[in-house]
Write a protein that holds these residues in place. Structure first.
Motif, PDB file in Angstrom:
ATOM      1  N   ALA A 164       0.819  -1.217   0.000  1.00 45.59           N
ATOM      2  CA  ALA A 164       0.000   0.000   0.000  1.00 45.59           C
ATOM      3  C   ALA A 164       0.849   1.261   0.000  1.00 45.59           C
ATOM      4  CB  ALA A 164      -0.929   0.005   1.214  1.00 45.59           C
ATOM      5  N   ARG A 165       2.100   1.145   0.443  1.00 47.90           N
ATOM      6  CA  ARG A 165       2.933   2.348   0.552  1.00 47.90           C
ATOM      7  C   ARG A 165       4.390   1.994   0.282  1.00 47.90           C
ATOM      8  NH1 ARG A 165       1.868   6.647   5.339  1.00 47.90           N
ATOM      9  NH2 ARG A 165      -0.204   6.243   4.453  1.00 47.90           N
ATOM     10  N   TYR A 166       5.031   2.826  -0.533  1.00 48.69           N
ATOM     11  CA  TYR A 166       6.455   2.667  -0.826  1.00 48.69           C
ATOM     12  C   TYR A 166       7.148   4.007  -0.559  1.00 48.69           C
ATOM     13  CZ  TYR A 166       5.409  -1.714  -3.264  1.00 48.69           C
ATOM     14  OH  TYR A 166       4.994  -2.995  -3.575  1.00 48.69           O
ATOM     15  N   ALA A 167       8.259   3.953   0.150  1.00 50.00           N
ATOM     16  CA  ALA A 167       9.018   5.163   0.459  1.00 50.00           C
ATOM     17  C   ALA A 167      10.409   5.062  -0.151  1.00 50.00           C
ATOM     18  CB  ALA A 167       9.118   5.362   1.975  1.00 50.00           C
ATOM     19  N   SER A 168      10.906   6.187  -0.602  1.00 42.52           N
ATOM     20  CA  SER A 168      12.247   6.239  -1.173  1.00 42.52           C
ATOM     21  C   SER A 168      13.283   5.964  -0.088  1.00 42.52           C
ATOM     22  CB  SER A 168      12.483   7.625  -1.792  1.00 42.52           C
ATOM     23  OG  SER A 168      13.832   7.801  -2.149  1.00 42.52           O
ATOM     24  N   THR A 169      14.199   5.044  -0.360  1.00 42.66           N
ATOM     25  CA  THR A 169      15.248   4.714   0.606  1.00 42.66           C
ATOM     26  C   THR A 169      16.646   4.915   0.033  1.00 42.66           C
ATOM     27  OG1 THR A 169      15.175   2.385  -0.073  1.00 42.66           O
ATOM     28  CG2 THR A 169      13.790   3.031   1.796  1.00 42.66           C
ATOM     29  N   LEU A 170      16.765   4.910  -1.289  1.00 42.96           N
ATOM     30  CA  LEU A 170      18.079   5.025  -1.934  1.00 42.96           C
ATOM     31  C   LEU A 170      18.058   6.235  -2.853  1.00 42.96           C
ATOM     32  CD1 LEU A 170      20.885   3.784  -2.509  1.00 42.96           C
ATOM     33  CD2 LEU A 170      19.807   2.472  -4.362  1.00 42.96           C
ATOM     34  N   ARG A 171      18.895   7.221  -2.580  1.00 42.37           N
ATOM     35  CA  ARG A 171      18.915   8.442  -3.379  1.00 42.37           C
ATOM     36  C   ARG A 171      20.112   8.408  -4.330  1.00 42.37           C
ATOM     37  NH1 ARG A 171      15.619  12.051  -0.328  1.00 42.37           N
ATOM     38  NH2 ARG A 171      13.866  10.702   0.238  1.00 42.37           N
ATOM     39  N   THR A 172      19.870   7.943  -5.532  1.00 41.19           N
ATOM     40  CA  THR A 172      20.915   7.909  -6.559  1.00 41.19           C
ATOM     41  C   THR A 172      20.268   7.915  -7.929  1.00 41.19           C
ATOM     42  OG1 THR A 172      22.811   6.673  -7.441  1.00 41.19           O
ATOM     43  CG2 THR A 172      20.987   5.391  -6.514  1.00 41.19           C
ATOM     44  N   LEU A 173      20.975   8.473  -8.899  1.00 48.40           N
ATOM     45  CA  LEU A 173      20.538   8.453 -10.286  1.00 48.40           C
ATOM     46  C   LEU A 173      21.438   7.554 -11.128  1.00 48.40           C
ATOM     47  CD1 LEU A 173      19.654  12.232 -10.798  1.00 48.40           C
ATOM     48  CD2 LEU A 173      18.124  10.326 -10.284  1.00 48.40           C
ATOM     49  N   ASP A 174      22.304   6.800 -10.475  1.00 50.02           N
ATOM     50  CA  ASP A 174      23.149   5.847 -11.197  1.00 50.02           C
ATOM     51  C   ASP A 174      22.272   4.767 -11.826  1.00 50.02           C
ATOM     52  OD1 ASP A 174      25.184   7.331 -10.193  1.00 50.02           O
ATOM     53  OD2 ASP A 174      26.021   5.775  -8.892  1.00 50.02           O
ATOM     54  N   GLY A 175      22.506   4.493 -13.083  1.00 47.47           N
ATOM     55  CA  GLY A 175      21.739   3.466 -13.764  1.00 47.47           C
ATOM     56  C   GLY A 175      20.356   3.897 -14.192  1.00 47.47           C
ATOM     57  N   LEU A 176      20.054   5.192 -14.109  1.00 46.39           N
ATOM     58  CA  LEU A 176      18.753   5.695 -14.546  1.00 46.39           C
ATOM     59  C   LEU A 176      18.569   5.420 -16.035  1.00 46.39           C
ATOM     60  CD1 LEU A 176      16.339   7.504 -13.461  1.00 46.39           C
ATOM     61  CD2 LEU A 176      17.522   9.402 -14.578  1.00 46.39           C
ATOM     62  N   PRO A 177      17.507   4.716 -16.432  1.00 45.49           N
ATOM     63  CA  PRO A 177      17.324   4.428 -17.861  1.00 45.49           C
ATOM     64  C   PRO A 177      16.939   5.685 -18.623  1.00 45.49           C
ATOM     65  CG  PRO A 177      15.428   3.669 -16.602  1.00 45.49           C
ATOM     66  CD  PRO A 177      16.445   4.127 -15.595  1.00 45.49           C
ATOM     67  N   PRO A 178      17.150   5.712 -19.931  1.00 44.51           N
ATOM     68  CA  PRO A 178      16.783   6.887 -20.730  1.00 44.51           C
ATOM     69  C   PRO A 178      15.300   7.209 -20.616  1.00 44.51           C
ATOM     70  CG  PRO A 178      18.174   5.397 -22.009  1.00 44.51           C
ATOM     71  CD  PRO A 178      17.802   4.676 -20.748  1.00 44.51           C
TER      72      PRO A 178
END
Length: 468
Positions: free
Chosen positions: A133-147
């Motif tokens: 029911a709920r997901y929270a951001s735990t990892l702050r990175t843009l490494d590997g961000l797809p196009p």
């Protein structure tokens, strides 16, 4: 799997109150970024209700809706509609992170904070038929961000289709900033790898770019390498910065050499008391004129942002601000009524002091007063805000600000750009409604790059001396 991504609008395309130029600026990059995590075999629809009609007759397997404060009412209505049809509905965005319990009443799943790590986790759970029911951001990175899935964006619908974001958040924590809650509990500012950012730039057609980052110069090392990589690309771009980033070091010169032609700066207030109240530390004690003169010498146009109604402001703030902005030759100005967004320190303080007037999210648009200001009445604040826009963009003041430039060509392009931005708004609206946006947009882009195309200012001569 059929997935539908929706950006709802308070004023939908084609309605009587719709203002095309206001709602047709930038494509929904957040949703297009999430779409990149979907499987290539998935059927994906991306609908931006600001510029196109929303068909509610379908029944997707998964519906993702991005919620910000002034579209919250419409977002909840759409969510309720699809849930009633048996679709799994997800809500995310700034407003959801600020008020997750409110949003959860209209969703099967809500997302708190950025979705680069939480959305892939949800997808894996959803395909196993075990979504939470709920997901929270735990990892702050843009490494590997797809196009970004730009193939889902209808470029012809937008004034600035080549919008791009290469970072998340901001290194500062202003008390009124809407994103304060969004990045709570982890890094509040982080960037892509430089090579990934340059690759995304290379994927964009045309010459002009608009960086939507809150602070393009916020990480000096990243920005320095980014601008070094962009030199020789023959790009022209706009972005945002703070006053202190412009006055320190040579980063702004490197940006100009890479193609920066216009910068958005949050001056916010001319008063130290108001800046202190809003925790605008990066502006306290700064020499605004030093930043402006430096940008002028580089041929960079300035869009100044100002907030009215902070504690410390009195009824004379409107005339003082407009006169200052005109006398300094700002090309454009953006004015806002201070708005205490839920989840911010500003909202907490106003609530504790009993100064909040209501929670009608439709009116939390920085054009209406939603709290009791201290130095003037609510009516004075709204009237002063409207007066500031009208006065700054009067023909007289557009002309006065243009004369600030010693270079006649710079003054001419200033006049054309400022007039095109506000005085020609009805023509922009007509161009959008008649499908001629592309042709008129190219005219504004020419104005943006005209000074550099036809002259050689100091920064261009100095550019060969800049090294990464």
């Amino acid at each position: 799997m059929h997935v539908k991504l929706i950006l709802p609008a308070l004023k939908e395309a084609g309605t009587a109150q719709w203002r095309p130029i206001k709602y047709a600026l930038f494509p929904p990059l957040g949703l297009a970024t999430l779409a990149a995590y979907l499987d290539p075999t998935d059927t994906v629809d991306l609908v931006d209700q600001h510029v196109e009609a929303l068909d509610l007759n379908d029944t997707p397997d998964l519906v993702l809706i991005q919620v910000y404060i002034t579209n919250a009412r419409r977002a909840y209505q759409i969510a309720d509609h699809y849930r009633a049809k048996g679709c799994h509905v997800c809500l995310g965005g700034l407003h959801v992170t600020s008020l997750p319990d409110e949003a959860a009443q209209h969703a099967d799943t809500v997302f708190l904070g950025p979705g680069e790590d939480s959305f892939p986790r949800f997808l894996a759970d959803f395909r196993r038929r075990q979504p939470q029911a709920r997901y929270a951001s735990t990892l702050r990175t843009l490494d590997g961000l797809p196009p970004v899935r730009r193939d889902l964006i209808r470029r012809e619908n937008y004034l600035v289709p080549n919008a791009i974001v290469v970072s998340r958040g901001c290194p500062y924590r202003c008390s009124f900033c809407y994103k304060e809650a969004f990045f709570e509990g982890g890094k509040s500012f982080y960037t892509q790898k430089v090579d990934a950012a340059l690759a995304e730039i290379n994927r964009l057609p045309g010459r002009h770019l608009y960086f939507l980052d809150d602070h393009l110069l916020g990480d000096a090392r990243f920005a320095r390498e980014l601008f070094a990589g962009m030199r020789g690309m023959n790009r022209l771009f706009q972005g945002a910065s703070t006053v202190n980033a412009i006055t320190q070091g040579d980063l702004i010169e490197r940006a100009a050499a890479a193609g920066l032609r216009s910068v958005f700066i949050g001056f916010e207030s001319l008063g130290q008391e108001s800046l202190g109240f809003s925790n605008k530390r990066q502006n306290l004690g700064r020499d605004y004129d030093e930043a402006i003169n430096r940008l002028d010498s580089l041929g960079i146009k300035i869009n100044g942002s100002f907030v009215f109604g902070l504690d410390g402001d009195t009824p004379d703030v409107f005339a003082r601000t407009v006169e200052w902005a005109v006398s300094r030759g700002l090309t454009t100005a953006t004015f806002h009524i201070a708005t205490p967004y839920p989840g911010t320190a500003f909202h907490r303080q106003m609530s504790q002091e009993g100064r909040m007037l209501h929670d009608d999210w439709d009116l939390y648009d920085t054009r209406h007063v939603v709290f009791e200001p201290r130095g003037m009445s609510a009516a004075q604040l709204e009237a002063g805000y409207a007066w500031a826009y009208q006065n700054f963009y009067s023909w007289r003041n557009i002309g006065r600000a243009s004369l600030h430039h010693a270079d006649p060509l710079a003054g001419l392009t200033h006049f054309a750009y400022s007039a095109a931005w506000k005085k020609a708004e009805p023509l922009w609206n007509l161009a959008i409604q008649t499908g001629l946006l592309g042709q008129t947009r190219r005219g504004l882009e020419w104005v943006l790059g005209a000074r550099r195309a036809l002259s050689r200012p100091h920064s261009a001569a100095a550019a060969p001396e800049l090294r990464s």
